[in-house]
Design an enzyme around this catalytic site. Sequence first.
Site, PDB file in Angstrom:
ATOM      1  N   LEU A 546       0.987  -1.174   0.315  1.00 35.88           N
ATOM      2  CA  LEU A 546       0.091   0.235  -0.025  1.00 35.88           C
ATOM      3  C   LEU A 546       0.652   1.191  -0.233  1.00 35.88           C
ATOM      4  O   LEU A 546      -0.185   2.174  -0.584  1.00 35.88           O
ATOM      5  CB  LEU A 546      -0.911  -0.056   1.542  1.00 35.88           C
ATOM      6  CG  LEU A 546      -2.275  -0.391   1.186  1.00 35.88           C
ATOM      7  CD1 LEU A 546      -2.559  -0.733   3.165  1.00 35.88           C
ATOM      8  CD2 LEU A 546      -2.615  -0.568  -0.007  1.00 35.88           C
ATOM      9  N   GLY A 547       1.872   1.664   0.286  1.00 36.99           N
ATOM     10  CA  GLY A 547       2.425   1.960   0.754  1.00 36.99           C
ATOM     11  C   GLY A 547       4.955   1.679   1.510  1.00 36.99           C
ATOM     12  O   GLY A 547       3.825   1.029   1.688  1.00 36.99           O
ATOM     13  N   GLY A 549       6.338   4.278   4.457  1.00 35.74           N
ATOM     14  CA  GLY A 549       6.624   5.465   5.059  1.00 35.74           C
ATOM     15  C   GLY A 549       8.329   5.022   5.967  1.00 35.74           C
ATOM     16  O   GLY A 549       8.911   4.187   5.561  1.00 35.74           O
ATOM     17  N   PHE A 551       9.158   4.376   8.630  1.00 35.14           N
ATOM     18  CA  PHE A 551       9.325   3.111   9.436  1.00 35.14           C
ATOM     19  C   PHE A 551       9.277   1.844   8.894  1.00 35.14           C
ATOM     20  O   PHE A 551      10.466   0.703   9.187  1.00 35.14           O
ATOM     21  CB  PHE A 551       7.922   2.712  10.597  1.00 35.14           C
ATOM     22  CG  PHE A 551       7.747   3.940  11.596  1.00 35.14           C
ATOM     23  CD1 PHE A 551       8.428   4.312  12.557  1.00 35.14           C
ATOM     24  CD2 PHE A 551       6.875   5.010  11.140  1.00 35.14           C
ATOM     25  CE1 PHE A 551       8.534   5.080  13.243  1.00 35.14           C
ATOM     26  CE2 PHE A 551       6.981   6.388  11.912  1.00 35.14           C
ATOM     27  CZ  PHE A 551       8.022   6.203  12.879  1.00 35.14           C
ATOM     28  N   SER A 553       7.462  -0.935   5.211  1.00 39.98           N
ATOM     29  CA  SER A 553       6.215  -0.975   4.013  1.00 39.98           C
ATOM     30  C   SER A 553       5.309  -1.465   5.055  1.00 39.98           C
ATOM     31  O   SER A 553       5.091  -1.793   5.504  1.00 39.98           O
ATOM     32  CB  SER A 553       6.942  -1.605   3.192  1.00 39.98           C
ATOM     33  OG  SER A 553       8.240  -1.526   2.878  1.00 39.98           O
ATOM     34  N   VAL A 554       3.890  -1.396   4.384  1.00 42.19           N
ATOM     35  CA  VAL A 554       3.058  -1.728   4.220  1.00 42.19           C
ATOM     36  C   VAL A 554       2.063  -2.297   3.438  1.00 42.19           C
ATOM     37  O   VAL A 554       2.160  -1.932   2.358  1.00 42.19           O
ATOM     38  CB  VAL A 554       1.835  -0.134   4.860  1.00 42.19           C
ATOM     39  CG1 VAL A 554       0.486  -0.059   5.152  1.00 42.19           C
ATOM     40  CG2 VAL A 554       2.430   0.301   5.695  1.00 42.19           C
ATOM     41  N   LYS A 568       1.806  -3.299   8.612  1.00 39.36           N
ATOM     42  CA  LYS A 568       3.349  -2.349   8.827  1.00 39.36           C
ATOM     43  C   LYS A 568       4.188  -3.574   9.060  1.00 39.36           C
ATOM     44  O   LYS A 568       4.562  -3.624  10.209  1.00 39.36           O
ATOM     45  CB  LYS A 568       2.770  -0.855   9.117  1.00 39.36           C
ATOM     46  CG  LYS A 568       3.974   0.176   9.634  1.00 39.36           C
ATOM     47  CD  LYS A 568       4.064   0.790  10.038  1.00 39.36           C
ATOM     48  CE  LYS A 568       3.114   2.125   9.293  1.00 39.36           C
ATOM     49  NZ  LYS A 568       2.960   3.094   9.706  1.00 39.36           N
ATOM     50  N   ASP A 664       5.663  13.781  13.461  1.00 39.59           N
ATOM     51  CA  ASP A 664       6.037  13.250  12.076  1.00 39.59           C
ATOM     52  C   ASP A 664       4.973  13.603  11.502  1.00 39.59           C
ATOM     53  O   ASP A 664       3.899  12.674  11.076  1.00 39.59           O
ATOM     54  CB  ASP A 664       6.017  11.771  11.798  1.00 39.59           C
ATOM     55  CG  ASP A 664       6.973  11.624  10.618  1.00 39.59           C
ATOM     56  OD1 ASP A 664       7.136  12.520   9.508  1.00 39.59           O
ATOM     57  OD2 ASP A 664       7.437  10.498  10.490  1.00 39.59           O
TER      58      ASP A 664
END
Length: 855
Positions: A546-547, A549, A551, A553-554, A568, A664
């Site tokens: 999905l994306g 970030g 931290f 990947s999701v 996540k 953040d």
Amino acid sequence: MSLSWMLFCVLCHHLLVLPTSFYSITNAQSFDYPIANLSTLWTNNLPSLSHNVNFTDRSRVRSLLLRSNPAGFGPSFACGFYCNGTCDSFLFAIFIVQTNSGGGITRPSSGFPQVIWSANRDNPVKENATLQLSGDGDLILKDVDGTLVWSTNTTGNSVVGLNMTETGNLVLFDGNNKAVWQSFEHPTDCLVPGQTLVEGQRLTASISSSNWTTGVLSLFVTSNGLFALAESDPPQQIYYRKKITGTKLDAGPSYVRFLNGSLSLYILSAEPRQPDDTIPVKPATSMQYIKFGSDGHLRVYEWNSTSGWTEVGDLLTKDLSDGECSYPTVCGNYGICSTGQCSCPIGTGNNDSYFRQLSDRQLNLGCSESTPLSCEASENHSFQELKDVTYFIFFVGDANTTEMSLENCRQACLNNCSCKAALFLYHTNASAGSCFLPTKLFSLIDNDKNKYKYNTSAFIKVQIPDVSPTPSLLEKKTSQTVIILGSSLAALFSVFIVVCILIILYRKKNDEEEYEEDDLHQVPGMPRRFSYQDLKDATENFCKKLGEGGFGSVFEGTLGNGTKVAVKCLDGLGQVKKSFLAEVETIGSIHHVNLVRLIGFCSEKSHRLLVYEFMSNGSLDKWIFCRNQEQSLDWKTRRKIIFDIAKGLAYLHEDCRQRILHLDIKPQNILLDDNFNAKVSDFGLSKLIDRDQSEVVTTMRGTPGYLAPEWLSSMITEKVDVYSFGVVVMEIVCGRKNLDRSQSEDSMHLISLIQRKAEEGQLFEMIDRYNEDMQLHGEEAMEMMRIAAWCLQSDFTKRPSMSVVVKVLEGVMNIEPDLDYNFSIPTLAAATVAHKEVDFGGSTPLLPSVLSGPR
Ligand SMILES: *[C@@H]1O[C@H](CO)[C@@H](O)[C@H](O)[C@H]1NC(C)=O
Ligand SMILES: *[C@@H]1O[C@H](CO)[C@@H](O)[C@H](O)[C@H]1NC(C)=O
Ligand SMILES: *[C@@H]1O[C@H](CO)[C@@H](O)[C@H](O)[C@H]1NC(C)=O
Ligand SMILES: *[C@@H]1O[C@H](CO)[C@@H](O)[C@H](O)[C@H]1NC(C)=O
Ligand SMILES: *[C@@H]1O[C@H](CO)[C@@H](O)[C@H](O)[C@H]1NC(C)=O
Ligand SMILES: *[C@@H]1O[C@H](CO)[C@@H](O)[C@H](O)[C@H]1NC(C)=O
Ligand SMILES: *[C@@H]1O[C@H](CO)[C@@H](O)[C@H](O)[C@H]1NC(C)=O
Ligand SMILES: *[C@@H]1O[C@H](CO)[C@@H](O)[C@H](O)[C@H]1NC(C)=O
Ligand SMILES: *[C@@H]1O[C@H](CO)[C@@H](O)[C@H](O)[C@H]1NC(C)=O
Ligand SMILES: *[C@@H]1O[C@H](CO)[C@@H](O)[C@H](O)[C@H]1NC(C)=O
Ligand SMILES: *[C@@H]1O[C@H](CO)[C@@H](O)[C@H](O)[C@H]1NC(C)=O
Ligand SMILES: *[C@@H]1O[C@H](CO)[C@@H](O)[C@H](O)[C@H]1NC(C)=O
């Protein structure tokens, strides 16, 4: 480069670079300027022409006269300098642009200028060229070196001014307001509603869609009807004809007129005029225009505020018997069109190399002769015969062909050096047919025998090459290529093997180092604990990302009970055990409608994963930074999102057992559910601090562009989130990223730009230009920008708390009236003093937040 230094540079950068506005116009009153007086000189450069806009399709306009849409905003006619791409040459043109309620040219990502007329398409001018409306009434275009490029030749015709009319006509008028010269009488390739194309005038297409030079296709009216043809002198090659037969009833000229709903032909009619024929056009819902394209199509375009300029009609095709293949340039010169597919003439045996494709990838560019025809060597001319191939002129009634036998047709072509082919059509007997001898051969058409009852033959003149090329050279080259290719492959392969071995060794080492964590205690009464295998199954082996970030990947996943989740995978936290569980405990205990809920987690070996509720509309950045009108959010939704974020943050800051700083906040961390409810995600992943402590953060985190200035002075409070929130609100209202490196240097940094606009009192210019709804809610958007400005105060003690922001948004409190728009200058001071004192901890350049480092 060290982190502090990078940050310092970013800060310096936005202080030192003077931000400039998108429109270099200072006076909003001067937007509607449709008329010019005598003795006016315009110079084609930025300093002198202030109303200029760069569009995202790489075109640019510098407007000289602009007639604002009478409705107040929308499509408007303007004339000025237009360029596209490299912009080393310009047209003096009339174009349709979109204007906003202030009259400024807007929508640079969808309202691309539509050039409907130009003066100098064959002689584009350079930067600093001039257009002069001279004192004696002549309109003169001169290039930068002073050469005369174009003029209306109207000296001595008592011209008193130049008028850009509501209908898109550029008019030189005299003292009686009578038109002395008008662009409507000198059309290029377009017609606008109300415009006529009179006998004697023609629309001429440009060479290609990217080269505006006059091409070979034209459209015109005669007393016989409407014609479209390809120029090749002689004979003309007509591919379209709307034939009107009969006797002319009056002496007036024939013409075609474009009106809402029709393109009407007036050929034979007497007064009061009724059209002799009409071509229906889709009734307009907005601005339309007709363009005669370089491909020979006559298309209608219409402005649609959602999808930009769209084609709404293709007027000639329905009258062409072979559809797409009937257009002369559909497959380029010598190309053969077969139901829209292009190919080159291929002969039999050793005859097949007379033509080759101009481009392997774009077959529609046509074919070129392997050996060009030469009149000096005409004794070596021959024909390549193409069976069952026909030509567009044969589809047009009474084409300009000659009756003769096939043999005479071939001979006539051989006798005339400029003849490029003998095209022959007959019904039963080849001794009597129609012969056409073009001096230029456009696209041929594969003759469908089932469709047409006649026979056709095309004899294309070819030059028999003088000497056959020596093959030895070719062969040598090929073998060399093989050797080079071979050795490169071998080298690549050995590198590959080495890399594989290294990877295997490295993996093994890692495995050995991996420690077991069976000592991990179960978190009591807390989010569900998953095994790594559970999550692997739920996400189908982490296949749908999905994306990504700061931290990790999701991935999208579905739990056994059908619940959709976002998983996540935290990177680099394999060592963190106890604190990880502690954080999970904290995060899992927080429930708020505007915070993304943590469902579960996984802590197994070195795997650290968090399982969140799934948010179907993804992250906010996808919605506010896109230039796609369909995705663009309206004012109401944007306001609701801002409100949701504020409530989520207020809860984190003030209502939790433990005060939680997000640290953040950015659009990537705001997620939207299917009803566009916004929820803050990734909270708690930053260091938690207790309510009564405020200065415990020692590791710098966050994302450049969203960092509050006090990061440099180490006084970290919840007000850093308020600052980041302010940045996000500005981004939502303005519809662009704070740090946008695709912008010019001056406007790269949104907050600096806003600072400047606020000083100039032009803050409204910053409201999302690509969204009409945002423009309509300008006042409310301005108010929202003031709230954001309050959150951006350099002195963090002056910023409101999030609960105050919520109250202001609810309308129960007022905005601090005394706002300092000087957002960044104290930052530099702070940076110079403080950047040495702060412990910048990690050295990752882009500062992804770090899950609680060791405390
Ligand atoms: C043109 O001249 C008229 C009268 O002389 C004046 O009112 C008008 O402002 C002038 N327009 C421009 C654009 O200079
Ligand atoms: C358009 O682009 C040119 C060249 O990049 C630049 O000089 C100019 O400032 C830009 N104009 C606007 C209005 O952004
Ligand atoms: C400008 O040029 C680009 C490619 O260089 C092209 O994609 C675009 O359609 C052109 N725009 C116009 C309005 O012709
Ligand atoms: C255009 O003219 C301006 C002012 O005379 C000058 O500064 C600039 O360099 C010129 N630009 C070009 C491309 O000649
Ligand atoms: C103006 O006159 C020149 C010279 O006679 C001619 O070449 C040019 O085409 C004319 N321009 C127009 C717009 O008629
Ligand atoms: C300019 O054209 C408009 C038509 O769009 C007309 O109403 C107006 O009178 C014209 N102005 C002058 C000064 O000719
Ligand atoms: C457009 O086509 C003409 C004629 O083929 C050519 O001379 C000219 O260089 C082209 N212009 C551009 C911008 O490609
Ligand atoms: C065109 O005509 C249709 C009806 O035929 C009408 O609904 C529409 O508003 C007209 N469009 C314009 C731009 O006048
Ligand atoms: C604009 O285009 C969209 C699709 O792109 C279509 O749904 C809508 O009906 C169009 N609007 C008008 C007014 O034609
Ligand atoms: C093409 O081939 C045919 C037979 O294969 C031959 O008769 C004819 O002369 C050739 N034409 C050319 C132009 O070489
Ligand atoms: C024509 O072809 C013949 C045979 O290939 C060759 O000898 C002669 O030179 C050619 N003529 C010209 C003018 O190239
Ligand atoms: C037909 O061809 C002749 C010469 O081949 C030419 O003079 C005439 O203008 C052509 N007629 C049309 C309508 O193209």
